[in-house]
Design a protein around this motif. Structure first.
Motif, PDB file in Angstrom:
ATOM      1  N   PHE A   1      19.351   3.530  -5.487  1.00 20.21           N
ATOM      2  CA  PHE A   1      20.075   2.473  -4.778  1.00 20.21           C
ATOM      3  C   PHE A   1      20.681   1.518  -5.801  1.00 20.21           C
ATOM      4  N   ASN A   2      21.758   0.861  -5.401  1.00 19.43           N
ATOM      5  CA  ASN A   2      22.414  -0.099  -6.282  1.00 19.43           C
ATOM      6  C   ASN A   2      21.485  -1.285  -6.525  1.00 19.43           C
ATOM      7  N   ALA A   3      21.285  -1.621  -7.799  1.00 15.84           N
ATOM      8  CA  ALA A   3      20.332  -2.662  -8.173  1.00 15.84           C
ATOM      9  C   ALA A   3      21.014  -4.029  -8.222  1.00 15.84           C
ATOM     10  N   LEU A   4      20.310  -5.028  -7.754  1.00 15.28           N
ATOM     11  CA  LEU A   4      20.757  -6.412  -7.829  1.00 15.28           C
ATOM     12  C   LEU A   4      19.798  -7.203  -8.699  1.00 15.28           C
ATOM     13  N   PRO A   5      20.287  -8.241  -9.360  1.00 11.50           N
ATOM     14  CA  PRO A   5      19.396  -9.063 -10.190  1.00 11.50           C
ATOM     15  C   PRO A   5      18.478  -9.939  -9.345  1.00 11.50           C
ATOM     16  N   ASN A   6      17.375 -10.371  -9.971  1.00 11.69           N
ATOM     17  CA  ASN A   6      16.449 -11.320  -9.351  1.00 11.69           C
ATOM     18  C   ASN A   6      15.923 -10.809  -8.015  1.00 11.69           C
ATOM     19  N   GLU A   7      15.490  -9.547  -7.995  1.00  8.42           N
ATOM     20  CA  GLU A   7      14.969  -8.922  -6.780  1.00  8.42           C
ATOM     21  C   GLU A   7      13.599  -8.305  -7.044  1.00  8.42           C
TER      22      GLU A   7
ATOM     23  N   ASN B   1       0.830  -1.204   0.000  1.00  9.05           N
ATOM     24  CA  ASN B   1       0.000   0.000   0.000  1.00  9.05           C
ATOM     25  C   ASN B   1       0.870   1.261   0.000  1.00  9.05           C
ATOM     26  N   GLY B   2       0.506   2.230  -0.856  1.00 10.21           N
ATOM     27  CA  GLY B   2       1.234   3.484  -0.936  1.00 10.21           C
ATOM     28  C   GLY B   2       2.601   3.361  -1.571  1.00 10.21           C
ATOM     29  N   SER B   3       2.820   2.291  -2.337  1.00  6.41           N
ATOM     30  CA  SER B   3       4.144   2.014  -2.885  1.00  6.41           C
ATOM     31  C   SER B   3       4.056   1.640  -4.358  1.00  6.41           C
ATOM     32  N   PHE B   4       5.216   1.547  -4.983  1.00  5.13           N
ATOM     33  CA  PHE B   4       5.355   0.878  -6.279  1.00  5.13           C
ATOM     34  C   PHE B   4       6.520  -0.091  -6.157  1.00  5.13           C
ATOM     35  N   SER B   5       6.627  -1.015  -7.079  1.00  6.92           N
ATOM     36  CA  SER B   5       7.702  -1.998  -7.001  1.00  6.92           C
ATOM     37  C   SER B   5       8.434  -2.105  -8.330  1.00  6.92           C
ATOM     38  N   ILE B   6       9.717  -2.447  -8.249  1.00  8.77           N
ATOM     39  CA  ILE B   6      10.562  -2.707  -9.408  1.00  8.77           C
ATOM     40  C   ILE B   6      11.034  -4.149  -9.316  1.00  8.77           C
ATOM     41  N   VAL B   7      10.795  -4.899 -10.369  1.00 10.66           N
ATOM     42  CA  VAL B   7      11.202  -6.307 -10.426  1.00 10.66           C
ATOM     43  C   VAL B   7      12.381  -6.423 -11.381  1.00 10.66           C
ATOM     44  N   SER B   8      13.499  -6.952 -10.896  1.00  8.13           N
ATOM     45  CA  SER B   8      14.677  -7.121 -11.745  1.00  8.13           C
ATOM     46  C   SER B   8      14.786  -8.574 -12.189  1.00  8.13           C
ATOM     47  N   SER B   9      15.385  -8.775 -13.359  1.00  9.64           N
ATOM     48  CA  SER B   9      15.535 -10.115 -13.925  1.00  9.64           C
ATOM     49  C   SER B   9      16.932 -10.643 -13.616  1.00  9.64           C
ATOM     50  N   THR B  10      17.304 -11.750 -14.268  1.00  9.30           N
ATOM     51  CA  THR B  10      18.612 -12.366 -14.041  1.00  9.30           C
ATOM     52  C   THR B  10      19.573 -12.106 -15.191  1.00  9.30           C
ATOM     53  N   ASP B  11      19.295 -11.068 -15.996  1.00 13.39           N
ATOM     54  CA  ASP B  11      20.122 -10.819 -17.175  1.00 13.39           C
ATOM     55  C   ASP B  11      21.163  -9.721 -16.968  1.00 13.39           C
ATOM     56  N   PHE B  12      21.563  -9.482 -15.712  1.00 12.46           N
ATOM     57  CA  PHE B  12      22.684  -8.591 -15.428  1.00 12.46           C
ATOM     58  C   PHE B  12      23.314  -9.021 -14.103  1.00 12.46           C
ATOM     59  N   THR B  13      24.454  -8.424 -13.777  1.00 21.06           N
ATOM     60  CA  THR B  13      25.141  -8.719 -12.521  1.00 21.06           C
ATOM     61  C   THR B  13      25.426  -7.406 -11.800  1.00 21.06           C
ATOM     62  N   PRO B  14      25.824  -7.459 -10.515  1.00 21.00           N
ATOM     63  CA  PRO B  14      26.153  -6.208  -9.813  1.00 21.00           C
ATOM     64  C   PRO B  14      27.251  -5.410 -10.504  1.00 21.00           C
ATOM     65  N   GLN B  15      28.125  -6.088 -11.248  1.00 22.07           N
ATOM     66  CA  GLN B  15      29.218  -5.393 -11.932  1.00 22.07           C
ATOM     67  C   GLN B  15      28.725  -4.477 -13.060  1.00 22.07           C
ATOM     68  N   ASN B  16      27.473  -4.642 -13.474  1.00 21.82           N
ATOM     69  CA  ASN B  16      26.911  -3.742 -14.486  1.00 21.82           C
ATOM     70  C   ASN B  16      26.622  -2.349 -13.940  1.00 21.82           C
ATOM     71  N   ASN B  17      26.599  -2.208 -12.600  1.00 18.47           N
ATOM     72  CA  ASN B  17      26.383  -0.911 -11.938  1.00 18.47           C
ATOM     73  C   ASN B  17      25.030  -0.276 -12.255  1.00 18.47           C
ATOM     74  N   PHE B  18      24.006  -1.074 -12.469  1.00 20.90           N
ATOM     75  CA  PHE B  18      22.683  -0.493 -12.613  1.00 20.90           C
ATOM     76  C   PHE B  18      22.186   0.012 -11.261  1.00 20.90           C
ATOM     77  N   VAL B  19      21.444   1.106 -11.305  1.00 23.06           N
ATOM     78  CA  VAL B  19      20.793   1.616 -10.100  1.00 23.06           C
ATOM     79  C   VAL B  19      19.316   1.831 -10.399  1.00 23.06           C
ATOM     80  N   PHE B  20      18.488   1.634  -9.395  1.00 22.66           N
ATOM     81  CA  PHE B  20      17.055   1.895  -9.466  1.00 22.66           C
ATOM     82  C   PHE B  20      16.711   2.994  -8.477  1.00 22.66           C
ATOM     83  N   GLY B  21      15.485   3.521  -8.602  1.00 24.43           N
ATOM     84  CA  GLY B  21      15.071   4.491  -7.614  1.00 24.43           C
ATOM     85  C   GLY B  21      13.771   5.176  -7.954  1.00 24.43           C
TER      86      GLY B  21
END
Length: 217
Positions: free
Chosen positions: A151-157, A115-135
């Protein structure tokens, strides 16, 4: 869609730069604690003594992503990436992919966020070394919404992001999207919260002693 104005009135007896930023959203994930970084949202580069500047914005919210050259640290600037409009009332869910065209592949509304939120679903097609960030990004009166917290994004989250609609103003020279340590930007900051108020304009005045005051109209 509601519109709001934050006006900066410089009475400090010196020419100043100012930055507006938001309180960090609450971010949870299935992987545990997620450190969240604050980004400069609206910047005012040169407000001369006795003058004012302002930002007019809507209450729209956006999921955002970026890929800086390195992991997030204070002073990192997010100057590229993408956004997707989201509605926290309908608990929207967006999916991020690094296969084919990198970015958000779509939004599900109503979604499955809290409630009162949104969500971001990440897949398994990148690694932490890609340096993606979400927010979270917000309208700051410009053409492109500006990130306000990342924040630093992790896969499969699955990240659940709950915005806290409270703004702050401090003096300091920044650029939109720059990561800042808000606890170190100033000894004194102004807090702006329209929640429950019948107003849509906040005037932030900095006095000659450096102190801030806020009035609503």
């Amino acid at each position: 869609m509601a519109k709001y104005t934050i006006r900066i009135f410089n009475q400090s007896l010196a020419n100043k730069a100012y930055v507006a930023f938001m309180q960090e959203p609450v971010v949870t994930s299935n992987g545990g604690v997620t450190p969240v970084f604050t980004n400069a949202w609206a910047c005012f580069e040169n407000v001369t003594n006795g003058s004012w500047d302002s930002v007019v914005y809507t209450d729209s919210a956006y999921a955002c992503w970026s890929q800086p050259a390195e992991a997030l640290t204070p002073s990192t600037v997010l100057d590229s990436g993408g956004v997707m409009p989201v509605n926290t009332d309908t608990k929207d869910t967006v999916s991020f992919t690094n296969t084919g065209v990198t970015g958000f592949s779509g939004v599900v509304s109503p979604g499955t966020a809290q409630n009162g939120s949104f969500s971001i679903v990440s897949s398994t097609d990148f690694t932490p070394q890609n340096n993606f960030v979400f927010g979270l990004a917000r309208d700051n009166g410009g053409i492109i919404p500006a990130p306000v917290a990342t924040f630093n994004a992790l896969p499969n989250e699955i990240y659940n992001i709950t915005p806290v609609v409270k703004f702050y103003v401090a003096d300091g020279l920044y650029v939109p999207g720059q990561v800042i340590d808000y606890s170190a930007v100033s000894n004194n900051i102004a807090a702006i919260d329209f929640t429950g108020l019948p107003y849509n304009t906040a005037t932030v005045t900095q006095a000659a002693n450096g102190a801030f005051s806020v009035t609503y109209s």
